[in-house]
Design an enzyme around this catalytic site. Structure first.
Site, PDB file in Angstrom:
ATOM      1  N   ALA A 263      39.406  35.072  32.990  1.00 57.31           N
ATOM      2  CA  ALA A 263      38.445  34.482  33.910  1.00 57.31           C
ATOM      3  C   ALA A 263      39.160  34.203  35.218  1.00 57.31           C
ATOM      4  O   ALA A 263      40.382  34.067  35.243  1.00 57.31           O
ATOM      5  CB  ALA A 263      37.877  33.173  33.336  1.00 57.31           C
ATOM      6  N   SER A 264      38.408  34.158  36.310  1.00 55.60           N
ATOM      7  CA  SER A 264      39.014  33.927  37.621  1.00 55.60           C
ATOM      8  C   SER A 264      37.944  33.412  38.571  1.00 55.60           C
ATOM      9  O   SER A 264      36.747  33.534  38.306  1.00 55.60           O
ATOM     10  CB  SER A 264      39.623  35.216  38.191  1.00 55.60           C
ATOM     11  OG  SER A 264      40.614  35.734  37.348  1.00 55.60           O
ATOM     12  N   ASN A 265      38.400  32.873  39.696  1.00 60.29           N
ATOM     13  CA  ASN A 265      37.506  32.455  40.780  1.00 60.29           C
ATOM     14  C   ASN A 265      37.909  33.152  42.067  1.00 60.29           C
ATOM     15  O   ASN A 265      39.103  33.359  42.323  1.00 60.29           O
ATOM     16  CB  ASN A 265      37.589  30.944  41.033  1.00 60.29           C
ATOM     17  CG  ASN A 265      37.298  30.097  39.812  1.00 60.29           C
ATOM     18  OD1 ASN A 265      36.392  30.377  39.047  1.00 60.29           O
ATOM     19  ND2 ASN A 265      38.094  29.056  39.621  1.00 60.29           N
ATOM     20  N   ASN A 508      33.281  35.300  37.470  1.00 63.41           N
ATOM     21  CA  ASN A 508      33.032  36.136  36.298  1.00 63.41           C
ATOM     22  C   ASN A 508      31.580  36.128  35.849  1.00 63.41           C
ATOM     23  O   ASN A 508      31.260  36.581  34.757  1.00 63.41           O
ATOM     24  CB  ASN A 508      33.936  35.746  35.119  1.00 63.41           C
ATOM     25  CG  ASN A 508      35.378  35.639  35.529  1.00 63.41           C
ATOM     26  OD1 ASN A 508      35.927  34.540  35.565  1.00 63.41           O
ATOM     27  ND2 ASN A 508      36.005  36.742  35.851  1.00 63.41           N
ATOM     28  N   ARG A 529      31.070  27.698  36.393  1.00 65.87           N
ATOM     29  CA  ARG A 529      32.025  27.612  37.503  1.00 65.87           C
ATOM     30  C   ARG A 529      31.406  28.133  38.794  1.00 65.87           C
ATOM     31  O   ARG A 529      31.595  27.556  39.868  1.00 65.87           O
ATOM     32  CB  ARG A 529      33.302  28.396  37.163  1.00 65.87           C
ATOM     33  CG  ARG A 529      34.202  27.691  36.172  1.00 65.87           C
ATOM     34  CD  ARG A 529      35.461  28.494  35.869  1.00 65.87           C
ATOM     35  NE  ARG A 529      35.192  29.664  35.051  1.00 65.87           N
ATOM     36  CZ  ARG A 529      35.366  30.923  35.413  1.00 65.87           C
ATOM     37  NH1 ARG A 529      35.841  31.196  36.628  1.00 65.87           N
ATOM     38  NH2 ARG A 529      35.101  31.907  34.600  1.00 65.87           N
TER      39      ARG A 529
END
Length: 797
Positions: A263-265, A508, A529
């Site tokens: 996962a990432s932002n 994501n 998120r």
């Protein structure tokens, strides 16, 4: 003057005879001294493996001298006369600071970990040999443009210069293992192969679905996969028990050489939403924690004002996330469905059925060397769709059939390295489109911002076109009915540039808008998120770099707010007795901030974990076959009772039971009073050496830890290890890198990594960035470092 009188001689006592040690005593003392000498020799060797802080050396292959200055944190500024010289210098620096990390990466991708650690790594080695990552990387190298090949060769020359000069002193681990083998250009391509493998796991979801489909009614399958309406092909009948055995032999995190679910932002705002008048970009990729962290910060300056600043990854000669003089970029994983499992019918002992008739398997014999044991021979079979994965367990998918997997990241002519090379050179969002089209694997969302005021979100990676089906379950491979017919053209993917609101973000979440003609997949991360990022960005008319850095550390959970808010099932539970009642009251008064110093995050996460396990068991899901996610938990806790099938008809009773059991478990480890519990006491970010963590003395000595806030659903992601007991809350997955770029400042990027620049446990840069990372500090990667620096000069051979 008369002479002094002479004194009579002083009487002497006969000297005592000297006693000599006998041979047994001498041998004993020698034996006692040997461990001391060995320890001193080992300490000296470890000390000698530390790289020099400054100096001048000759580097074969340079066209002109390269100046390297190292700031107080060990971050290099490289001033080179050409891109090739910069790559050579970066290879030398990566080897200098992270050679063992690079060694583990290439060995893991090549299926050679068992040579180092023995039988515990065989499972991972068998898997990667079956997929043939090393064979495919070597074949891909020849298809790359000449200039990209040249850069890979220069980088390898820099790595090999360090190896040649230092031998087994290249890193402390090699004192026991022997000098590392020379680095070859294709070894750098293995990094992309590993990322493509671990960031695309849909094929495992297909196996999970196939395992559970015969065991659960359709409505429960839809609860586990809300958009899964496919009943599957009736010609494909798979044995759930056999699939369970296959799942048991596949590598899974936190095993050696694996990564957790990714996962990432990343987000960007256009010039009109920026306080500086130029676009801003933020990126924080979430991967498994280790010491040292995956990332290595660097700045490169070239003639004519060209520069690169941000995060590299040891083993790769390109900047992965960061900026050049006029463009900034970051990545998040798209989670497109780029993998399918095919059931292949056998047509004899060495062939399988195809629409054109029987075809022989392609067979590769692999020999795996095992430390401390005899070599293992692996017979890898491949079909026209891909490698046979059911051979890993020795199973047949059904009578007379096997399972093969098609993966876009295994397809030939992977040009991801050329794409990243082109991205490093691109000067605008428009120019980055051409680079993005070359990044064939893995499937990623590329967040962009340029100095001209533009922002963009481009999808990268090959997305397959299917003749039929949606890729959610294994399909027949013998008749061609579900074959891939090619790749979706890059221009047809759902890109976005310069949206009217001046903001782009991804965490994501689903990227394809409703009704988009391109099918990307059915499984997506929950968008909690993303919701929080969008909420914060929309709340302010203008943004600055400090605000972006603060948002990367945000620990407010919209998911927690939804499940504890006014309409939640939690508020419909009767008051609980004792400690469970005190915990319930804390949750009902909570604002959803998953802060390290609060008790509520620990109560909330423990409650949901227990609830998920109880509900899955009640619903007939075998233990370990599936993990409760946010969507499933919402279904179980729906105020309208829609999840009753998972609760024995009464989800309020099951939620109360889960809370009571979770509180009782926490009382045993954290004390009797819930108000005294602290999330940060259990949720500790842990960074461990990939090998030393298994050793009783070296493991604790090299371990790095920091109490952290956040959880799976907050912008500051903190993924717990899982399992049972207090150690299950250890934070093992999150943003090991944070980067923010304000394009109004042409000279710098702001960044921080979680550990330090060095992979040597005795280096001052092994852990010196941990406190800054924990507390939200950032470093400015300008041309000139602030504070004291040391200098290295790389000269022509």
């Amino acid at each position: 003057m008369p002479p002094a009188p002479r004194l009579p001689p002083r009487p002497t006592t006969p000297a005592a005879p000297r006693r000599r040690l006998g041979w047994p005593a001498r041998i004993g003392l020698g034996l006692l001294a040997l461990p001391l000498l060995a320890a001193a020799s080992l300490a000296g060797a470890v000390w000698w493996s530390l790289p020099a802080a400054e100096g001048s050396l000759r580097l074969p292959g340079l066209a002109a001298p390269v100046a390297v200055s190292l700031d107080a944190q060990g971050i290099p500024r490289i001033a080179a006369g050409s891109e090739r010289d910069a790559a050579l210098a970066l290879g030398w620096l990566h080897a200098r600071d992270r050679m063992f990390q690079m060694e583990l990466m290439r060995r893991g991708a090549a299926g050679r970990l068992a040579e180092l650690v023995g039988e515990p790594a065989l499972r991972t080695d068998r898997f990667t040999r079956t997929l043939g990552l090393a064979r495919r990387a070597a074949a891909d190298l020849a298809t790359l443009p000449a200039e990209t090949q040249d850069l890979l060769e220069a980088y390898a020359a820099g790595v090999n210069a360090w190896i040649a000069a230092r031998g087994r002193f290249a890193a402390p681990e090699f004192l026991a293992l022997g000098a590392p083998e020379p680095w070859r250009p294709e070894h750098s391509l293995l990094w992309g192969k590993v990322m493509g493998l671990w960031l695309s796991g849909n094929w495992r979801s297909e196996l999970d679905r196939a395992r559970l489909a015969p065991l659960l009614p359709p409505e429960r399958m839809r609860d586990l996969w809300p958009e899964d309406a496919s009943p599957g092909d009736p010609r494909v009948a798979l044995d759930p028990a056999a699939l369970g055995r296959l799942a048991a032999v596949l590598p899974r995190f936190p095993g050696l050489g694996t990564l957790p679910a990714s996962a990432s932002n990343a987000w960007a705002v256009a010039a009109g939403r920026s306080a500086s008048g130029a676009p801003l970009l933020a990126s924080d990729p979430h991967l498994g924690f280790q010491a040292p962290i995956l990332w290595y910060l660097a700045r490169i300056d070239l003639p004519d004002g060209r520069m690169l600043a941000g995060a590299t990854s040891p083993g790769v000669p390109f900047l992965v996330i960061g900026r050049n003089a006029s463009l900034a970029w970051g990545f998040t994983t798209t989670h497109s469905d780029t993998q399918d499992v095919f059931v292949e019918r056998l047509a004899g002992p060495g062939s399988y059925e195809t629409p054109e008739g029987p075809r022989p398997f392609a067979v590769i014999e692999e020999t795996i060397a095992v430390r401390g044991a005899a070599p293992v021979t692996l017979r890898v079979r491949e079909t026209r769709h891909g490698p046979v994965i059911s051979d890993l367990e020795g199973m047949a998918a059904a009578e007379g059939s096997v399972l093969a997997v098609a993966m876009a990241n295994l397809a030939p002519a992977d040009t991801a390295a050329a794409g990243l090379h082109a991205l490093n050179r691109a000067g605008s969002v428009a120019a980055a489109r051409g680079a993005a089209a070359l990044i064939t694997s893995p499937s990623q969302n590329l967040m962009l911002a340029d100095a001209a005021g533009h922002i963009g979100l481009l999808l990268t990676g090959r997305t397959p076109r299917r003749r039929a089906g949606d890729g959610t379950l294994p399909v027949p491979g013998w008749d061609g009915s579900h074959d891939w017919t090619g790749w979706v053209p890059f221009e047809a993917l759902p890109h976005a540039e310069d949206p009217p609101g001046g903001m782009l973000a991804n965490a994501n979440n689903r990227v394809a808008p409703a009704g988009h003609p391109v099918f990307l997949g059915r499984d997506w991360f929950a968008d909690w998120r993303f919701r929080r990022i969008a909420e914060v960005l929309a709340a302010q008319p203008k943004h600055d770099a400090a605000g972006f850095a603060a948002l990367q550390r945000d620990t407010v959970s919209p998911f927690a707010q939804a499940l504890t808010g006014p309409e939640s099932l939690l508020r419909r539970l009767p008051p609980q007795p004792g400690a469970a009642g005190a915990a319930q009251a804390l949750l009902l008064g909570w604002d959803g901030d998953v802060a390290a110093e609060r008790p509520e995050p620990l109560i909330f996460n423990a409650w949901l974990r227990r609830l998920g396990r109880l509900a899955l068991a009640e619903g007939g899901v075998p233990a370990g076959a599936w993990s409760a996610n946010a969507g499933f938990l919402q279904r179980v806790l729906a105020p309208d009772g829609g999840g009753a099938a998972w609760c024995g008809g009464d989800c309020r009773a099951l939620a109360a039971r889960a809370l009571a059991e979770a509180v009782a478990e926490l009382q045993a480890s954290d004390g009797p009073d819930p108000a005294g519990w602290r999330w940060g006491r259990r949720h500790v970010a842990r960074f461990e050496h990939p090998l030393f963590r298994f050793l009783p003395v070296l493991g604790p000595l090299t371990r790095l830890e920091a109490a952290t806030g956040g959880d799976e659903w907050t912008v500051r992601r903190g993924g717990p290890r899982g399992g049972e007991g207090p150690e299950s809350w250890v934070d093992v997955h999150g943003a090991g890198l944070r980067l923010v770029v304000d394009l109004a400042d042409p000279e710098a990027a702001l960044a921080v990594i979680a550990t330090g620049q060095s992979g040597h446990p005795l280096s001052p840069h092994w852990s010196d960035l941990l406190g800054r990372w924990r507390d939200g500090g950032m470093l400015r990667l300008g041309r000139q470092a602030t504070g004291p620096t040391t200098r290295l000069e790389l000269r022509l051979q």
